[in-house]
Structures are given as C-alpha cells and as structure tokens.
Design an enzyme around this catalytic site. Structure first.
Site, PDB file in Angstrom:
ATOM      1  N   GLU A 144       7.245   4.720   6.606  1.00 21.93           N
ATOM      2  CA  GLU A 144       6.652   5.882   5.940  1.00 21.93           C
ATOM      3  C   GLU A 144       7.450   7.151   6.239  1.00 21.93           C
ATOM      4  OE1 GLU A 144       2.041   4.293   5.792  1.00 21.93           O
ATOM      5  OE2 GLU A 144       2.628   5.701   7.356  1.00 21.93           O
ATOM      6  N   THR A 167       2.958  -9.123  12.101  1.00 19.65           N
ATOM      7  CA  THR A 167       3.497  -7.969  11.396  1.00 19.65           C
ATOM      8  C   THR A 167       2.353  -7.395  10.596  1.00 19.65           C
ATOM      9  OG1 THR A 167       5.177  -7.209   9.864  1.00 19.65           O
ATOM     10  CG2 THR A 167       4.273  -9.388   9.458  1.00 19.65           C
ATOM     11  N   ASN A 185       0.209  10.370   6.333  1.00 22.19           N
ATOM     12  CA  ASN A 185      -0.911   9.996   7.178  1.00 22.19           C
ATOM     13  C   ASN A 185      -1.946  11.100   7.395  1.00 22.19           C
ATOM     14  OD1 ASN A 185      -0.515   7.112   8.314  1.00 22.19           O
ATOM     15  ND2 ASN A 185       1.523   8.018   8.304  1.00 22.19           N
ATOM     16  N   LYS A 207       4.619  -6.926   3.486  1.00 18.90           N
ATOM     17  CA  LYS A 207       4.320  -5.535   3.199  1.00 18.90           C
ATOM     18  C   LYS A 207       4.145  -4.828   4.529  1.00 18.90           C
ATOM     19  CE  LYS A 207       0.822  -3.529   3.151  1.00 18.90           C
ATOM     20  NZ  LYS A 207       0.201  -2.554   4.127  1.00 18.90           N
ATOM     21  N   THR A 251       0.855  -1.195   0.000  1.00 17.08           N
ATOM     22  CA  THR A 251       0.000   0.000   0.000  1.00 17.08           C
ATOM     23  C   THR A 251       0.890   1.243   0.000  1.00 17.08           C
ATOM     24  OG1 THR A 251      -0.215  -0.275   2.408  1.00 17.08           O
ATOM     25  CG2 THR A 251      -2.031  -1.069   1.040  1.00 17.08           C
TER      26      THR A 251
END
Length: 415
Positions: free
Chosen positions: A288, A202, A410, A191, A165
């Site tokens: 991220e 995870t 985010n 992922k 994603t």
C-alpha cells in the site's frame, strides 16, 4: 513483459511459464462475479474455484488469536476430510471476523450453499473472506453470488481479480514442467498489499496443481516454501486475521505420486518454491502506497533463524522504509535494525551494501561517494546485501518503502 523477466525469481530448470494462474493445471475451473459487497459495481467481489475431483490439500493459516471465522471453518473442514478439498469460495471487502457466533454460522452456511450448488460435500468447500473486520457478512449478497457465479477453465484471471481489496493489480503465475515423464502444471494467485508481516501464512493465496502428490510430502513442502516466501515479506509489520494459503493437487497429470527424497520430489519442491516466492515478491512490490520494492539478502549468519531474523528486521524497520521512500542511503537505520534483530554477530565484522555499492565494512562507513549513493536510491528496486560474517547461513526477505500513500489508504479504509 513476462513475470520470469520482471520478478527476479529464477525459473526452475526445465520449467516454462504458462497462462491461466489457478486454472492452468488440468481439472480446475474458476470464475468471479459482482454480488454487491464492494461499492464499485464494475469490480468483482465474489470468486469460486472448483476442482473436478476432491484434491489432496495442504494449508497454512494465520497464527493470530483473533483468527477470522472462515479460517476456523477451513480448519474444521480439513480435519474432517483428512485434508481434502474440492472447492474454494472467496468474498472480498468483508473479512467476516469478530462477528461472534453469527459470523461462524455465516461462514459455515457459505460452504453449505456452495456445496449444494456444486453437488459436493460442503466439508470439501474451503471458505475465505478478506476486507473490513467487524462487519456482519451480508448473507443475502453471498447467496446471490453463489447462485450466479459461473466457472470455466479460463477463469483464473477473473478469480484473481475478484479476491483483491487494496491491491493495485492482480498477482498470479503458472509454470509447466515434467514429473515421472508426464507434463504437469502448477499455478497460483494471491492478494495482499497491507497488514503484511505473516507467520505461517500470507494474506490469501491459492495454489493448484495437476500433479499427483503424496499428502504428507505436500504438507511438508508447502510449509517449507511458505517459510521461505510469504513468511519473509513485510509491508507494515501487521498480520491479518484472515491469512490463508491453500494448495490443491488433483493428480490429473497421471504421474506416480511425488514423494520426498526423490528427484521428482526435488523438482516439485523447486516449482512450488518458484510460485510462492514470485507471489510473495509481488505482494511486497504492490504494498500500500509503495513506490520501491526492497529486497534484503543476509549472508554469513550463524543459523537459518538468525538469517531470517536479520533480513526481516530490515524490511520491518519503519525508519529504513521511510529512508527508502525518501531516497536516503542512511545505512545507520539498517545497522540499528540488525543490531536489534536478535541475530548473533559481531558489530566490527558487519558489511552492508545497497544496489552493489558497499557502504559499510568492518562495522563502519567506507569511503563511498555520497552522490553515487543518493543516485542509486532513486531506483525502483532497492537491493540490500548484508554479511554478518558469523557463519554460512543466508536468507532473503522482501519489503517496500513507507510513503504517505500508506497513511492515506489506512485512514480512509473503513468505508
């Protein structure tokens, strides 16, 4: 450059890298397609992994009380089949979480549709979803994905690409080694880039092997490997609702089933350790907004639990993550995180080093060169070494810096 060079995770003795990820082991096929869930029509958003026979399967899942509907279905199916599975279907960009009875029905229908297409018992189908919480799963698109997806022995790369994603890259590896005189392979993919602070899981991880493995040994070994890998990763201190690890063993290598307390058991455990730790570190590397990978090694803890607490506390400290982002060797933030971790140690015996430069000894600053400390903090890899001088236990944790890129990702994710 190969992952053995870049990962910092040493390969087990006698093992070597092979290509293919989850389709490197014999008897596994995979594929991916675009079914219309992601807004980018050039990106795959639906993946299928298929074994030629039902596999001995071990799993760990999120411990969240708001677990997503696919997690519930996987747990139901494993209980019904005696921990056996033959296929995994994954959609990205929709978590199918908190959608009420319809969400559970949609997860079950996904397994039913996949089972019908593949000609296998739907309870042998594991279901995973990842993405935005609270949006109903678009079942017309899921049905289309199931209808058109194709699998092949070379589909491991495509499978890895379809499950991501916010990840910036795919994360996969595979190794070959020997058991019982037979050549075996073990491959995996994962992922995850945000909502990473797991407990017995995870984000999403799939591991395959053509080794024959005793079911109880596989479950015990996977739990131990997850504890030392995915449970030692932190990006932001949040745990996902969809966290899943699945490990499927089909026995195609023809070895005698691997059991605990044997040389082959130790060899298999070392291989699984490598795969899980490599993938865990890649999650941290790809956090991220991350620009730096952080590795924290705690030595001299009074217990394994204390070592884990201390290491995870450092990776989870937003203050220290921000310092890493800014290239600031502010060891006081590490010390504060250690002190609040709950680990048992004496302040006056604490040692802290960063990238080999000792900054703290006997609980206070050393006479280090501030310019050298500033320079080392510009590296893309930040290695923190802590010695609690309280015992003989140690643990390693992985994390990353906290940058404005994390905020950007985010504040615009719900789209």
């Amino acid at each position: 450059m190969s992952d053995a060079v870049t990962s910092g995770i040493p390969l087990p003795a006698g093992a070597h890298l092979v290509a293919g990820g989850v389709t490197a082991p014999r008897g596994f096929r995979a594929g991916a397609t675009y079914c219309g869930i992601k807004t980018d029509a050039t990106a795959h958003d639906f993946a299928l992994l298929l074994a030629e026979v039902p596999c001995v399967t071990a799993a760990t899942f999120t411990t969240s009380r708001t677990a997503a509907h696919p997690v519930q279905v996987c747990q139901e199916h494993l209980a019904a089949t005696g921990h056996r599975a033959q296929a995994v279907v994954v959609n990205s960009s929709n978590a199918n979480c908190s959608n009420g009875p319809q969400g559970l029905a949609d997860a079950r229908r996904t397994a039913d549709l996949a089972g019908a297409k593949l000609g296998i018992d739907p309870q042998l189908v594991m279901v995973s979803s990842t993405g935005i919480i609270g949006r109903p799963l678009p079942m017309d698109r899921i049905e289309h994905g199931i209808a058109i997806v194709e699998v092949s022995p070379d589909g491991g790369e495509a499978f890895s690409g379809a499950i991501i994603t916010t990840d910036t890259r795919t994360k996969l590896t595979a190794i070959e080694f020997e058991l019982d005189g037979k050549t075996v392979r073990l491959g995996g993919t994962t992922k995850g880039a945000g909502m990473i602070y797991p407990n017995m899981a995870t984000m999403l991880c799939y591991i395959t092997t053509d080794a024959a493995v005793d079911p109880e040994f596989l479950r015990d070994t996977l739990r131990g490997c997850v504890a030392d890998s995915f449970n030692m990763v932190c990006v932001d201190g949040d745990m996902s609702t969809n966290d899943t690890v699945l490990c499927l063993a089909n026995g195609f290598a023809g070895n005698a089933p691997v059991r605990g307390g044997t040389p082959d058991g130790a060899c298999f455990a070392a291989a699984l350790d490598y795969v899980t730790q490599y993938l865990a570190r890649e999650i941290a590397r790809d956090g991220e907004g991350a620009t730096r990978l952080m590795t924290v090694v705690v030595h001299g803890a009074a217990s394994d639990a204390d070592a884990r607490r201390a290491a995870r506390a450092v990776t989870a400290s937003p203050l220290w993550q921000c310092a890493v982002a800014g290239g600031d060797a502010n060891w006081g933030r590490i010390l504060a995180a250690l002190g609040a971790s709950g680990a048992d140690f004496e302040h006056e015996r604490l040692e802290i080093s960063i990238n080999g430069l000792r900054l703290v000894a006997d609980g206070h600053a050393t006479a280090y060169d501030p310019a050298a400390a500033k320079q080392m903090m510009q590296e893309t890899g930040i290695d923190v070494a802590v010695d609690l001088h309280a015992g003989a236990c140690e643990a390693t944790a992985w994390g990353c810096d906290l940058t404005h890129g994390y905020i950007d990702e985010n504040t615009t994710y719900f789209r």
